[in-house]
Design an enzyme around this catalytic site. Sequence first.
Site, short mmCIF file in Angstrom:
data_model
loop_
_atom_site.label_atom_id
_atom_site.label_comp_id
_atom_site.label_asym_id
_atom_site.label_seq_id
_atom_site.Cartn_x
_atom_site.Cartn_y
_atom_site.Cartn_z
N GLU A 120 23.38 -10.86 41.19
CA GLU A 120 23.31 -12.07 40.39
C GLU A 120 21.81 -12.36 40.22
O GLU A 120 21.08 -12.39 41.21
CB GLU A 120 23.99 -13.20 41.15
CG GLU A 120 24.20 -14.41 40.31
CD GLU A 120 24.86 -15.56 41.07
OE1 GLU A 120 25.39 -15.33 42.18
OE2 GLU A 120 24.85 -16.67 40.53
N ARG A 161 27.49 -5.77 55.52
CA ARG A 161 26.18 -6.10 54.98
C ARG A 161 25.12 -5.85 56.03
O ARG A 161 25.40 -5.81 57.23
CB ARG A 161 26.13 -7.53 54.49
CG ARG A 161 26.27 -8.58 55.57
CD ARG A 161 26.43 -9.98 55.00
NE ARG A 161 25.23 -10.46 54.37
CZ ARG A 161 25.14 -10.80 53.08
NH1 ARG A 161 26.18 -10.70 52.29
NH2 ARG A 161 24.01 -11.24 52.59
N LYS A 221 19.17 -15.21 50.04
CA LYS A 221 18.24 -15.66 49.00
C LYS A 221 17.92 -17.13 49.15
O LYS A 221 16.80 -17.56 48.91
CB LYS A 221 18.88 -15.43 47.62
CG LYS A 221 18.81 -14.00 47.14
CD LYS A 221 19.37 -13.93 45.72
CE LYS A 221 20.17 -12.66 45.49
NZ LYS A 221 21.33 -12.85 44.61
#
Length: 589
Positions: free
Chosen positions: A57, A292, A302
């Site tokens: 994204e 992850r 982020k």
Amino acid sequence: MSEAADRSSNFIRGQIEADLAQHKHAQRHWAGRPGVADTQRQGALDTARIRTRFPPEPNGYLHVGHAKSICLNFGLARDYGGRCHMRFDDTNPVKEDQEYVDSILDAVRWLGFDWQDDQEDNLYYASDYFDQLYAFAESLVQAGHAYVDSQNAEQMRATRGTLTEPGTDSPYRSRSPDDNLRLLREMREGKHPEGSHILRAKIDMASPNMNLRDPALYRIRFAEHHRTGKRWCVYPMYDYAHPISDALENITHSICTLEFADHRPLYDWLLERLAEGGFFERPLPQQIEFARLNLTYAITSKRRLQELVQRDLVGGWDDPRMPTIVGLRRRGYTPASLQLFAERIGVSKADSWIDMSVLEQALRDDLEVSAARAVAVLDPLKLIITNYPEGASEPCSAPVHPQHPERGRREFPFSRELWIEREDFAEQAPKGFFRLFPGNRVRLRYGYVVQCTGFDKDAAGRITAVHAEYLADSKSGTPGADLYKVKGNIHWVSAAHAFAAEVRLYDRLYADPHPDAGGRDHVQSLNPDSLRVIEAQLEPSLAQAAPEDRFQFERHGYFVADRTQSTPGKPVFNRAVSLKDSWASGKSA
Ligand code: ATP
Ligand code: MG
């Protein structure tokens, strides 16, 4: 097991190899662009044996976790004769920006991957599918698989149930397809305010999987999108847009992180419904989850990284202490070191922590082989060779790389006044100290053997200079030089020829391996010593270093000429990593 053999043994590779052995995807056609079954059928058989994608994204800068995902997805495509698509998952209009798009494309290319080859250019934006996504929404409504719910957010929450209790059907769940279609169109035309209606899949309000309790597919948002502007006021949800984007792009293996495992039934449900409608052909894309990356002494979110930037706790997204790809790059990390890191950590099905030392070691292992050697004196102390003529100098030379004689040699002058490391002299030598102290002999690396004859002190008792005499027949590389047996071997630069430069000694950004453990504010865990700026004396040739040239400063570690703050003839150096892992022994470097 070798690293290469290791690579072929993870469960994702196992799945891909099994699919290839069964020719599972061999009959797919590819029209050269994303599209529904009718479009794809017009193309030839897909020459890509598999298709993967990297779907960020564009709402921030990529970090080391994304680097793992990039290496994984592009690496699998490369290894199995496939293609990896670069796709921006830009369906959420409010958080996204062109600045992030550009930096993400840069990061992927810098890491050594490409979505373009001589036949295809696979750069896509989920927002390019808005028309298609919306058309599918109407089809789902017409087929009775989706409905417009007019409960407010509060009511929807209340009827959703809990992990232990089923939800209850919305009173709007039984609306007729015609009513739903009319309302959906009105939503798209901007006739209803945000939050007044929402399009939901009609699945099962009693499902034990909360994701299947009539999940939202489309919501009203009067927001400007960075690519489609004000054209839309309804936007698709991630869980709706993602599987469809995969299917339109002929993705075979849709690899994502573990938290999406519970969304997989919805992924499959949607694609099955659209396949029934004739929009997609089977086999449909398959979602596969992996753990992850969690890295100690770092943050891979982020949002938190943004906090560090906004609160000026670091110098920006590309601060060399940041685990962002731009930060790692400025710090001195190479694409090869990050690829090596991704290979070494592999992929697994269970969450775990990778120690920061694994990342640092990957960089050392790459730079040990590739980086040119150079001399830097980080804490300079004057050494005066009292029996060497004033104003004279002579060249000394050293290999550019000790294991690679073909890379040639570098020259630097020897003269009467030198800089040595302050810690290489002791007024009174502690036990086991073999460097300079009064009466002792050491070799000045690539130069002469010298014998310490004295030192000067200022009024405060600080050593200001060391005196020594050189032994004229001891020069490295000349016959007989080896006859001098000395235990100490120290580095130096000629004071008249060296140049002073700013060097930043970076260390880990956090002092705690788990900066936000137990809900603690990660800012509390910042390492107060993560940056020390010094003025060092450097070997003359380093003045020519170009931005991003990397060196091993002998005995000190690996350094890079800063890519944004070096100017021609005046490089600034960042320490990328020390020569050894000083954290393992408990002391900070
Ligand atoms: P963040 O939480 O930092 O915003 P994200 O997952 O929301 O990360 P996306 O832009 O959605 O970021 O991620 C793009 C791709 O990168 C996804 O496929 C995601 O699975 C992967 N990814 C993100 N973070 C990690 C990580 N820590 N380890 C491995 N892959 C990751
Ligand atoms: Mg995300």
